[in-house]
Enzyme design. Structure first.
Site, PDB file in Angstrom:
ATOM      1  CB  SER A 186      -0.935   0.009   1.217  1.00 43.35           C
ATOM      2  OG  SER A 186      -1.898  -1.010   1.132  1.00 43.35           O
TER       3      SER A 186
ATOM      4  N   GLY B 283      -4.757 -25.273  11.116  1.00 44.61           N
ATOM      5  CA  GLY B 283      -5.498 -25.475  12.355  1.00 44.61           C
ATOM      6  C   GLY B 283      -5.358 -24.281  13.287  1.00 44.61           C
TER       7      GLY B 283
ATOM      8  CB  ILE C 242      -5.761   9.537   3.956  1.00 41.41           C
ATOM      9  CG1 ILE C 242      -7.130  10.190   3.730  1.00 41.41           C
ATOM     10  CG2 ILE C 242      -4.747   9.970   2.910  1.00 41.41           C
ATOM     11  CD1 ILE C 242      -7.828   9.772   2.447  1.00 41.41           C
ATOM     12  CB  THR C 243      -2.600   4.694   2.605  1.00 41.85           C
ATOM     13  OG1 THR C 243      -3.607   3.709   2.794  1.00 41.85           O
ATOM     14  CG2 THR C 243      -1.235   4.043   2.741  1.00 41.85           C
TER      15      THR C 243
ATOM     16  CD  GLU D 112      -7.056   2.231  -4.310  1.00 47.72           C
ATOM     17  OE1 GLU D 112      -7.742   2.966  -5.030  1.00 47.72           O
ATOM     18  OE2 GLU D 112      -6.043   2.613  -3.710  1.00 47.72           O
ATOM     19  N   GLY D 113     -12.374   0.498  -4.484  1.00 45.33           N
ATOM     20  CA  GLY D 113     -13.597  -0.049  -5.059  1.00 45.33           C
ATOM     21  C   GLY D 113     -14.023  -1.318  -4.362  1.00 45.33           C
TER      22      GLY D 113
ATOM     23  CD  GLN E 235      -8.702 -39.970  -0.796  1.00 46.69           C
ATOM     24  OE1 GLN E 235      -9.899 -39.674  -0.708  1.00 46.69           O
ATOM     25  NE2 GLN E 235      -8.285 -41.148  -1.232  1.00 46.69           N
TER      26      GLN E 235
END
Length: 395
Positions: free
Chosen positions: A102, A350, A174-175, A374-375, A290
């Site tokens: 970011s 786990g 705000i970053t 960003e949306g 499996q």
């Protein structure tokens, strides 16, 4: 090609996607991976737990010296890298932590991109070289407390006062806000929405940090408060009016997220893969059961399909053919799948999956923010819905 000459199967690159990269791409990727391994990974759990990144300005300067700030821009001290190379850098940094990716996204794809595309030559010369080196950190002020997905409703206002502009309003989430030297602030004016370059030492400007986050904790997040901030006439970005300005910046940043989310997913997947090989239950490694193998197979499918999608979009961007709807396609798919990969990885680990001794839960909580900024999911679905049907469902 005969079976005897086939390359060995690589569990970490099952589709052989490295074959799509040229030597320069690989050099960029490996440089960013080594930097993240040396400077971020040894400390990121502590930073996340404390909710702060000590020495963030030093990290920015180091990233600047690597050419990672404004990486895909040309001139003014920027690296002029390809879209693929920028994407690989985002992937490697987000594999360390979304907060670090970011930092460069907001610096390069939002703040510097806005100046590079819409600024005057004087503005470019004043800010871009220092931002490319990491000497100056930038932030991007669009989202407001009451207006996120609908920026057309913003209340921040700039009025003319003689030859000056006076800005009043608030921005939220705000970053980089409280460590920035310049803020790109979008505001309503009598002429329409305009972008302003606001030095953060201007009287009336403040950026209080937002506390008590449980996501993106290794990232600086702030509110911007503009209390009649007076700016000279040349503080406005001259080459754009209206929402086209901030939305084009967001599209550029979203492209980096398409890659970055796959970095977080890769980190979670590789942690689960290693754990499944080593953790024993009922007398053998859990990777031999499996149900665990089914989880790993599904995670690998979505991870590498996402990387392939990011690569395709990068090629289109380098060719000048990437549409905003295609960026929405990538952001919607890759972040959503990355979260699911993290959640599945957590089940393989786990109880250990919730521990900061492993990166899985940290990535999962970070991606909850990446899913929104960003949306949001809903906004990208509507962008694609409009593109597919020709009908606007936003209103």
């Amino acid at each position: 090609m005969s079976a005897g000459t086939l390359p060995p199967f690589d569990p970490r690159d099952p589709l052989g996607l490295d074959d799509l990269l040229d030597p320069e791409d690989l050099a960029v990727r490996d440089t960013m991976r080594r930097w993240a391994a040396d400077r971020v990974l040894p400390q990121i759990a502590d930073w996340y737990e404390r909710g702060e990144v000590p020495g963030i300005r030093e990290l920015a300067r180091e990233l600047g010296s690597l050419g990672a700030l404004g990486m895909s821009l040309t001139g003014y001290g920027c690296a002029g890298a390809s879209a693929i190379q920028y994407g690989l850098a985002c992937l490697e940094l987000e594999a360390a932590d979304s907060g670090i990716r970011s930092l460069i996204s907001v610096q390069g794809s939002l703040s510097m991109y806005a100046i590079h595309r819409f600024g005057s030559e004087e503005q470019k010369q004043r800010w871009l070289p220092r931002m490319a080196s990491g000497e100056v950190i930038g932030c991007f002020g669009l989202t407001e407390p009451d207006h996120g997905s609908d920026p057309s409703g913003m209340r921040t206002y700039a009025k003319r006062d003689g030859s000056d502009w006076v800005l009043t309003g608030r921005k939220m989430w705000i970053t980089n806000g409280s460590v920035a030297g310049v803020a790109v602030v979008w505001a309503r004016t009598d002429e329409g929405i305009r972008g302003f370059l606001v030095p953060t030492d201007a009287p009336g400007f403040s950026a209080p940090a937002i506390k008590h986050k449980w996501s993106l904790r290794a990232s600086v997040t702030s509110e911007l408060v503009l209390d009649e901030v007076r700016l000279p006439t040349d503080a406005v970005l001259p080459e754009v009016t209206g929402l086209r300005g901030p939305l084009s910046c967001l599209s550029h940043a979203r492209y980096g997220i398409v890659w970055g989310a796959m970095g977080a997913a890769r980190s979670a997947f590789e942690s689960a893969l290693d754990y499944a090989r080593e953790r024993e239950q009922f007398g053998r490694p859990i990777g031999g059961f499996q149900l665990t193998q089914a989880k790993l197979a599904d995670m690998a499918l979505e991870l590498h399909k996402g990387v392939l999608l990011a690569h395709h979009l990068g090629r289109r961007l380098d060719a000048g053919r990437l549409r905003p709807e295609q960026v929405s396609f990538g952001k919607l798919n890759n972040v959503r799948e990355a979260i699911e990969i993290c959640r599945t990885a957590r089940t393989i680990l786990g109880a250990n999956g919730i521990s900061l001794e492993y990166p899985v839960m940290r990535h999962a909580t970070n991606l909850e923010s990446v899913l929104t900024y960003e949306g949001t999911v809903e906004m990208h679905q509507l962008v694609l819905g409009k593109a597919l049907t020709g009908i606007d469902a936003f209103r």
